[in-house]
Write a protein that holds these residues in place. Structure first.
Motif, PDB file in Angstrom:
ATOM      1  N   ASP A 106       0.518  13.795  -4.099  1.00  0.00           N
ATOM      2  CA  ASP A 106       2.488  14.860  -4.640  1.00  0.00           C
ATOM      3  C   ASP A 106       3.488  13.755  -3.638  1.00  0.00           C
ATOM      4  N   ARG A 107       2.884  13.289  -2.113  1.00  0.00           N
ATOM      5  CA  ARG A 107       4.095  12.837  -1.200  1.00  0.00           C
ATOM      6  C   ARG A 107       5.193  11.726  -2.721  1.00  0.00           C
ATOM      7  N   ALA A 108       3.731  10.389  -2.919  1.00  0.00           N
ATOM      8  CA  ALA A 108       4.503   9.565  -3.430  1.00  0.00           C
ATOM      9  C   ALA A 108       5.171  10.192  -4.981  1.00  0.00           C
ATOM     10  N   LEU A 109       3.892  11.236  -6.049  1.00  0.00           N
ATOM     11  CA  LEU A 109       5.030  11.155  -7.130  1.00  0.00           C
ATOM     12  C   LEU A 109       6.609  12.073  -6.751  1.00  0.00           C
TER      13      LEU A 109
ATOM     14  N   ASP B 238       0.735  -1.381   0.111  1.00  0.00           N
ATOM     15  CA  ASP B 238       0.225   0.340   0.263  1.00  0.00           C
ATOM     16  C   ASP B 238       1.038   0.947  -0.139  1.00  0.00           C
ATOM     17  N   LEU B 239       0.834   2.171  -1.188  1.00  0.00           N
ATOM     18  CA  LEU B 239       2.188   2.879  -1.281  1.00  0.00           C
ATOM     19  C   LEU B 239       1.845   4.071  -0.545  1.00  0.00           C
ATOM     20  N   ASP B 240       0.775   4.498   0.410  1.00  0.00           N
ATOM     21  CA  ASP B 240       0.475   5.212   1.692  1.00  0.00           C
ATOM     22  C   ASP B 240       1.150   5.346   2.400  1.00  0.00           C
TER      23      ASP B 240
ATOM     24  N   LYS C 270       1.026  18.981 -10.905  1.00  0.00           N
ATOM     25  CA  LYS C 270       1.681  18.196  -9.512  1.00  0.00           C
ATOM     26  C   LYS C 270       3.066  17.367  -9.742  1.00  0.00           C
ATOM     27  N   LEU C 271       2.790  16.939 -11.306  1.00  0.00           N
ATOM     28  CA  LEU C 271       4.232  16.300 -11.889  1.00  0.00           C
ATOM     29  C   LEU C 271       5.134  17.192 -11.442  1.00  0.00           C
TER      30      LEU C 271
ATOM     31  N   ARG D 190       8.653  10.746  -4.144  1.00  0.00           N
ATOM     32  CA  ARG D 190       8.902   9.221  -3.977  1.00  0.00           C
ATOM     33  C   ARG D 190       9.671   8.681  -5.104  1.00  0.00           C
ATOM     34  N   ILE D 191       8.662   8.463  -6.337  1.00  0.00           N
ATOM     35  CA  ILE D 191       9.012   8.040  -7.241  1.00  0.00           C
ATOM     36  C   ILE D 191       9.461   9.044  -7.962  1.00  0.00           C
ATOM     37  N   ASN D 192       9.908  10.405  -7.899  1.00  0.00           N
ATOM     38  CA  ASN D 192      11.122  10.755  -8.946  1.00  0.00           C
ATOM     39  C   ASN D 192      12.289  10.108  -8.188  1.00  0.00           C
ATOM     40  N   GLU D 193      12.395   9.656  -6.808  1.00  0.00           N
ATOM     41  CA  GLU D 193      13.362   9.481  -5.720  1.00  0.00           C
ATOM     42  C   GLU D 193      13.697   8.577  -6.485  1.00  0.00           C
ATOM     43  N   ILE D 194      13.306   7.922  -6.705  1.00  0.00           N
ATOM     44  CA  ILE D 194      13.420   6.450  -7.559  1.00  0.00           C
ATOM     45  C   ILE D 194      14.081   5.590  -9.167  1.00  0.00           C
ATOM     46  N   LEU D 195      13.323   6.820  -9.675  1.00  0.00           N
ATOM     47  CA  LEU D 195      13.878   7.187 -11.034  1.00  0.00           C
ATOM     48  C   LEU D 195      15.322   6.779 -11.159  1.00  0.00           C
ATOM     49  N   ALA D 196      15.369   6.444 -12.243  1.00  0.00           N
ATOM     50  CA  ALA D 196      16.730   6.558 -12.438  1.00  0.00           C
ATOM     51  C   ALA D 196      17.348   7.251 -13.575  1.00  0.00           C
ATOM     52  N   PRO D 197      18.469   8.274 -13.777  1.00  0.00           N
ATOM     53  CA  PRO D 197      18.047   9.870 -13.752  1.00  0.00           C
ATOM     54  C   PRO D 197      17.827   9.688 -15.498  1.00  0.00           C
TER      55      PRO D 197
END
Length: 287
Positions: free
Chosen positions: A136-139, A109-111, A201-202, A141-148
Protein backbone atom coordinates in the motif's frame (compact mmCIF):
# COMPACT_ATOMS: atom_id res chain seq x y z
CA UNK A 1 11.56 -9.46 -7.44
CA UNK A 2 14.09 -11.22 -5.25
CA UNK A 3 15.56 -10.10 -1.96
CA UNK A 4 19.16 -11.31 -1.49
CA UNK A 5 20.59 -10.87 2.00
CA UNK A 6 23.04 -8.03 2.20
CA UNK A 7 25.04 -9.53 5.08
CA UNK A 8 25.12 -13.14 3.88
CA UNK A 9 27.87 -15.52 4.89
CA UNK A 10 29.97 -17.08 2.13
CA UNK A 11 27.75 -20.17 2.19
CA UNK A 12 24.59 -18.08 2.13
CA UNK A 13 25.98 -15.92 -0.67
CA UNK A 14 26.69 -19.03 -2.75
CA UNK A 15 23.18 -20.30 -2.02
CA UNK A 16 21.66 -16.94 -3.00
CA UNK A 17 23.70 -16.91 -6.21
CA UNK A 18 22.43 -20.38 -7.14
CA UNK A 19 18.87 -19.36 -6.23
CA UNK A 20 19.27 -16.27 -8.42
CA UNK A 21 20.44 -18.41 -11.34
CA UNK A 22 17.58 -20.87 -10.92
CA UNK A 23 15.06 -18.04 -10.69
CA UNK A 24 16.57 -16.35 -13.75
CA UNK A 25 16.17 -19.57 -15.74
CA UNK A 26 12.48 -19.76 -14.82
CA UNK A 27 11.97 -16.08 -15.69
CA UNK A 28 13.61 -16.59 -19.09
CA UNK A 29 11.40 -19.59 -19.84
CA UNK A 30 8.34 -17.70 -18.61
CA UNK A 31 9.18 -14.87 -21.02
CA UNK A 32 9.78 -17.29 -23.91
CA UNK A 33 6.67 -19.41 -23.45
CA UNK A 34 4.29 -16.56 -22.55
CA UNK A 35 5.67 -13.90 -24.92
CA UNK A 36 2.44 -13.70 -26.91
CA UNK A 37 0.39 -13.08 -23.77
CA UNK A 38 2.80 -10.47 -22.39
CA UNK A 39 2.65 -8.63 -25.73
CA UNK A 40 -1.15 -8.74 -25.70
CA UNK A 41 -1.22 -7.11 -22.25
CA UNK A 42 1.13 -4.34 -23.40
CA UNK A 43 -1.08 -3.76 -26.45
CA UNK A 44 -4.21 -3.57 -24.25
CA UNK A 45 -2.92 -0.85 -21.92
CA UNK A 46 -5.28 2.16 -22.10
CA UNK A 47 -2.60 4.82 -22.49
CA UNK A 48 -3.80 8.25 -23.61
CA UNK A 49 -0.55 8.88 -25.50
CA UNK A 50 2.46 6.71 -26.21
CA UNK A 51 4.63 6.85 -23.06
CA UNK A 52 8.18 8.18 -23.37
CA UNK A 53 9.42 7.23 -19.86
CA UNK A 54 8.50 3.82 -18.42
CA UNK A 55 9.46 2.16 -15.14
CA UNK A 56 9.39 -1.66 -14.86
CA UNK A 57 9.18 -2.50 -11.13
CA UNK A 58 10.49 -5.93 -10.22
CA UNK A 59 11.70 -6.38 -13.78
CA UNK A 60 13.44 -9.74 -13.29
CA UNK A 61 15.40 -10.54 -16.44
CA UNK A 62 13.29 -8.22 -18.58
CA UNK A 63 10.20 -9.98 -19.98
CA UNK A 64 8.08 -6.86 -19.47
CA UNK A 65 10.91 -4.45 -20.26
CA UNK A 66 11.44 -5.82 -23.77
CA UNK A 67 7.72 -6.18 -24.52
CA UNK A 68 7.25 -2.51 -23.60
CA UNK A 69 10.29 -1.39 -25.60
CA UNK A 70 8.89 -3.25 -28.60
CA UNK A 71 5.38 -1.89 -28.23
CA UNK A 72 6.45 1.70 -27.51
CA UNK A 73 9.40 2.23 -29.87
CA UNK A 74 10.11 5.81 -28.73
CA UNK A 75 10.12 5.01 -25.02
CA UNK A 76 12.95 4.45 -22.57
CA UNK A 77 12.60 1.98 -19.70
CA UNK A 78 14.05 2.17 -16.19
CA UNK A 79 14.23 -1.46 -15.06
CA UNK A 80 14.20 -1.91 -11.26
CA UNK A 81 15.00 -5.10 -9.33
CA UNK A 82 16.74 -6.14 -6.12
CA UNK A 83 18.76 -8.88 -7.86
CA UNK A 84 22.06 -7.75 -9.43
CA UNK A 85 22.18 -11.03 -11.37
CA UNK A 86 18.83 -10.42 -12.99
CA UNK A 87 19.79 -6.86 -13.91
CA UNK A 88 23.08 -8.04 -15.41
CA UNK A 89 21.23 -10.54 -17.59
CA UNK A 90 18.78 -7.81 -18.66
CA UNK A 91 21.67 -5.52 -19.64
CA UNK A 92 23.26 -8.32 -21.67
CA UNK A 93 20.02 -8.90 -23.55
CA UNK A 94 19.60 -5.17 -24.17
CA UNK A 95 23.11 -4.97 -25.58
CA UNK A 96 22.56 -7.98 -27.82
CA UNK A 97 19.35 -6.41 -29.15
CA UNK A 98 20.94 -3.00 -29.70
CA UNK A 99 18.72 -1.41 -27.05
CA UNK A 100 21.32 -0.25 -24.52
CA UNK A 101 20.52 3.43 -25.06
CA UNK A 102 16.86 2.83 -24.21
CA UNK A 103 17.38 0.90 -20.96
CA UNK A 104 18.54 2.04 -17.53
CA UNK A 105 18.82 -0.44 -14.66
CA UNK A 106 18.37 0.39 -10.98
CA UNK A 107 19.18 -2.08 -8.19
CA UNK A 108 16.79 -1.41 -5.32
CA UNK A 109 14.65 -3.12 -2.71
CA UNK A 110 11.51 -1.00 -2.83
CA UNK A 111 10.58 -1.87 0.75
CA UNK A 112 13.81 -0.26 1.95
CA UNK A 113 14.99 2.13 -0.79
CA UNK A 114 13.61 5.22 -2.48
CA UNK A 115 15.53 5.34 -5.75
CA UNK A 116 15.19 8.23 -8.16
CA UNK A 117 12.89 6.87 -10.86
CA UNK A 118 12.17 10.16 -12.54
CA UNK A 119 8.61 11.09 -13.57
CA UNK A 120 7.41 8.16 -15.66
CA UNK A 121 4.35 8.16 -17.91
CA UNK A 122 3.85 4.43 -17.30
CA UNK A 123 4.80 2.12 -14.44
CA UNK A 124 4.61 -1.63 -15.08
CA UNK A 125 4.55 -4.01 -12.09
CA UNK A 126 4.22 -7.65 -13.13
CA UNK A 127 4.14 -10.31 -10.38
CA UNK A 128 6.12 -7.95 -8.15
CA UNK A 129 3.70 -6.05 -5.91
CA UNK A 130 2.88 -9.12 -3.80
CA UNK A 131 6.58 -9.47 -2.89
CA UNK A 132 6.52 -6.16 -1.04
CA UNK A 133 6.07 -6.07 2.73
CA UNK A 134 4.02 -2.86 2.47
CA UNK A 135 2.49 -2.71 -1.01
CA UNK A 136 0.00 0.00 0.00
CA UNK A 137 2.87 2.34 0.80
CA UNK A 138 4.58 1.40 -2.47
CA UNK A 139 1.41 2.22 -4.42
CA UNK A 140 1.20 5.67 -2.82
CA UNK A 141 4.85 6.25 -3.71
CA UNK A 142 4.19 5.24 -7.34
CA UNK A 143 1.26 7.65 -7.48
CA UNK A 144 3.56 10.44 -6.27
CA UNK A 145 6.16 9.93 -8.98
CA UNK A 146 3.89 9.27 -11.97
CA UNK A 147 3.41 12.11 -14.41
CA UNK A 148 -0.06 13.72 -14.20
CA UNK A 149 -2.49 11.33 -15.85
CA UNK A 150 0.20 8.62 -15.96
CA UNK A 151 -0.72 4.96 -15.90
CA UNK A 152 0.16 2.11 -13.54
CA UNK A 153 -0.29 -1.46 -14.79
CA UNK A 154 -0.37 -4.19 -12.14
CA UNK A 155 -0.16 -7.73 -13.49
CA UNK A 156 -0.73 -10.58 -11.05
CA UNK A 157 -0.75 -14.36 -11.33
CA UNK A 158 -3.75 -16.35 -10.15
CA UNK A 159 -1.22 -19.02 -9.18
CA UNK A 160 1.73 -20.96 -10.52
CA UNK A 161 1.17 -22.58 -13.92
CA UNK A 162 -0.06 -26.16 -14.18
CA UNK A 163 1.53 -28.49 -16.71
CA UNK A 164 0.27 -32.07 -16.21
CA UNK A 165 -3.14 -33.60 -16.92
CA UNK A 166 -5.28 -34.17 -13.82
CA UNK A 167 -4.81 -37.94 -14.00
CA UNK A 168 -1.01 -37.74 -14.09
CA UNK A 169 1.36 -39.22 -13.25
CA UNK A 170 -0.17 -42.65 -13.61
CA UNK A 171 1.03 -43.94 -10.23
CA UNK A 172 0.00 -40.79 -8.28
CA UNK A 173 -2.88 -38.99 -10.07
CA UNK A 174 -3.40 -35.42 -8.92
CA UNK A 175 0.22 -35.05 -7.76
CA UNK A 176 0.67 -31.59 -9.25
CA UNK A 177 -2.37 -30.14 -7.46
CA UNK A 178 -1.16 -31.55 -4.14
CA UNK A 179 2.26 -30.00 -4.73
CA UNK A 180 0.69 -26.63 -5.48
CA UNK A 181 -1.56 -26.84 -2.43
CA UNK A 182 1.48 -27.50 -0.22
CA UNK A 183 3.39 -24.65 -1.88
CA UNK A 184 0.52 -22.20 -1.43
CA UNK A 185 0.18 -23.07 2.25
CA UNK A 186 3.87 -22.25 2.62
CA UNK A 187 3.62 -19.01 0.65
CA UNK A 188 0.50 -17.81 2.47
CA UNK A 189 2.67 -16.91 5.46
CA UNK A 190 5.49 -15.23 3.54
CA UNK A 191 3.53 -13.65 0.67
CA UNK A 192 0.15 -12.68 2.15
CA UNK A 193 -0.64 -10.28 -0.70
CA UNK A 194 -0.29 -12.82 -3.51
CA UNK A 195 -3.62 -13.26 -5.26
CA UNK A 196 -5.01 -10.02 -3.79
CA UNK A 197 -7.65 -7.92 -5.51
CA UNK A 198 -5.56 -4.88 -6.35
CA UNK A 199 -8.51 -2.73 -7.46
CA UNK A 200 -9.46 -1.48 -3.96
CA UNK A 201 -5.80 -1.07 -3.02
CA UNK A 202 -5.22 1.12 -6.08
CA UNK A 203 -8.27 3.25 -5.28
CA UNK A 204 -7.14 3.64 -1.66
CA UNK A 205 -3.74 4.83 -2.89
CA UNK A 206 -5.36 7.63 -4.91
CA UNK A 207 -5.56 5.98 -8.33
CA UNK A 208 -8.56 5.76 -10.63
CA UNK A 209 -8.91 2.22 -11.97
CA UNK A 210 -9.61 2.57 -15.71
CA UNK A 211 -9.40 -1.05 -16.81
CA UNK A 212 -9.28 -4.62 -15.55
CA UNK A 213 -8.68 -7.69 -17.68
CA UNK A 214 -8.34 -11.41 -17.09
CA UNK A 215 -5.85 -13.29 -19.27
CA UNK A 216 -6.28 -17.05 -19.65
CA UNK A 217 -3.22 -19.00 -20.76
CA UNK A 218 -3.58 -22.49 -22.26
CA UNK A 219 -0.60 -23.51 -24.40
CA UNK A 220 -0.22 -27.07 -25.65
CA UNK A 221 3.25 -28.48 -25.05
CA UNK A 222 3.38 -29.83 -28.58
CA UNK A 223 3.47 -26.24 -29.85
CA UNK A 224 6.68 -25.34 -28.03
CA UNK A 225 9.55 -27.52 -26.82
CA UNK A 226 10.34 -24.91 -24.16
CA UNK A 227 7.19 -26.01 -22.31
CA UNK A 228 8.95 -29.16 -21.08
CA UNK A 229 11.91 -27.17 -19.74
CA UNK A 230 9.51 -24.66 -18.18
CA UNK A 231 7.60 -27.47 -16.44
CA UNK A 232 10.83 -29.08 -15.25
CA UNK A 233 12.23 -25.85 -13.82
CA UNK A 234 8.95 -24.86 -12.18
CA UNK A 235 8.42 -28.21 -10.45
CA UNK A 236 12.05 -28.30 -9.33
CA UNK A 237 11.57 -24.91 -7.72
CA UNK A 238 8.36 -26.00 -5.99
CA UNK A 239 10.02 -29.19 -4.72
CA UNK A 240 12.67 -27.14 -2.95
CA UNK A 241 10.08 -25.61 -0.66
CA UNK A 242 7.71 -28.51 -0.01
CA UNK A 243 9.78 -31.72 0.05
CA UNK A 244 9.46 -32.09 3.83
CA UNK A 245 5.67 -31.74 3.76
CA UNK A 246 4.85 -34.19 0.95
CA UNK A 247 3.81 -37.79 1.52
CA UNK A 248 6.67 -40.18 0.74
CA UNK A 249 4.81 -41.63 -2.24
CA UNK A 250 4.20 -38.16 -3.69
CA UNK A 251 7.83 -37.14 -3.22
CA UNK A 252 9.01 -40.31 -4.97
CA UNK A 253 6.61 -39.71 -7.86
CA UNK A 254 7.74 -36.07 -8.12
CA UNK A 255 11.40 -37.12 -8.17
CA UNK A 256 10.70 -39.56 -10.99
CA UNK A 257 9.24 -36.68 -13.01
CA UNK A 258 12.28 -34.51 -12.25
CA UNK A 259 14.84 -37.22 -13.12
CA UNK A 260 15.78 -36.10 -16.62
CA UNK A 261 17.64 -39.39 -17.28
CA UNK A 262 14.82 -41.66 -16.13
CA UNK A 263 11.95 -43.18 -18.13
CA UNK A 264 9.39 -41.16 -16.13
CA UNK A 265 11.02 -37.79 -16.87
CA UNK A 266 8.63 -34.91 -17.45
CA UNK A 267 10.70 -34.12 -20.55
CA UNK A 268 9.56 -37.42 -22.12
CA UNK A 269 5.86 -36.66 -21.78
CA UNK A 270 3.80 -35.63 -24.81
CA UNK A 271 0.76 -34.43 -22.85
CA UNK A 272 2.11 -31.26 -21.22
CA UNK A 273 0.44 -27.85 -21.42
CA UNK A 274 0.82 -24.47 -19.72
CA UNK A 275 -2.39 -23.50 -17.94
CA UNK A 276 -2.61 -20.37 -15.83
CA UNK A 277 -4.46 -17.09 -15.43
CA UNK A 278 -3.34 -13.52 -14.95
CA UNK A 279 -5.24 -10.39 -14.06
CA UNK A 280 -4.24 -6.90 -15.16
CA UNK A 281 -5.35 -3.67 -13.52
CA UNK A 282 -4.75 -0.34 -15.25
CA UNK A 283 -4.97 2.70 -13.00
CA UNK A 284 -4.48 6.38 -13.71
CA UNK A 285 -2.75 8.73 -11.31
CA UNK A 286 -4.35 11.88 -10.02
CA UNK A 287 -3.81 14.99 -12.12
Amino acid sequence: MSHPHANATHHDAAHDHQHDRNQAEILELDAEVLAEHIDSIAAWLPVTAAPREIVDLGCGTGAGTFALLNHFPRARVTAVDSSPGHLQRLREKAQAAGLTERVRTVEADLDADRPDLGTPDLVWASASMHHMAEPDRALRRINEILAPGGLLAVVELAGFPRFLPENAPEERPGLEERCHAASERRHAEHLPHRGADWGPKLTAAGFTVVGERGVTVDIEGSRDEAVGRYALGSLRRIRGGIAETLAAEDLSALDRLLDTEGPGSILRRDDLAVRTERTVWAARSGT
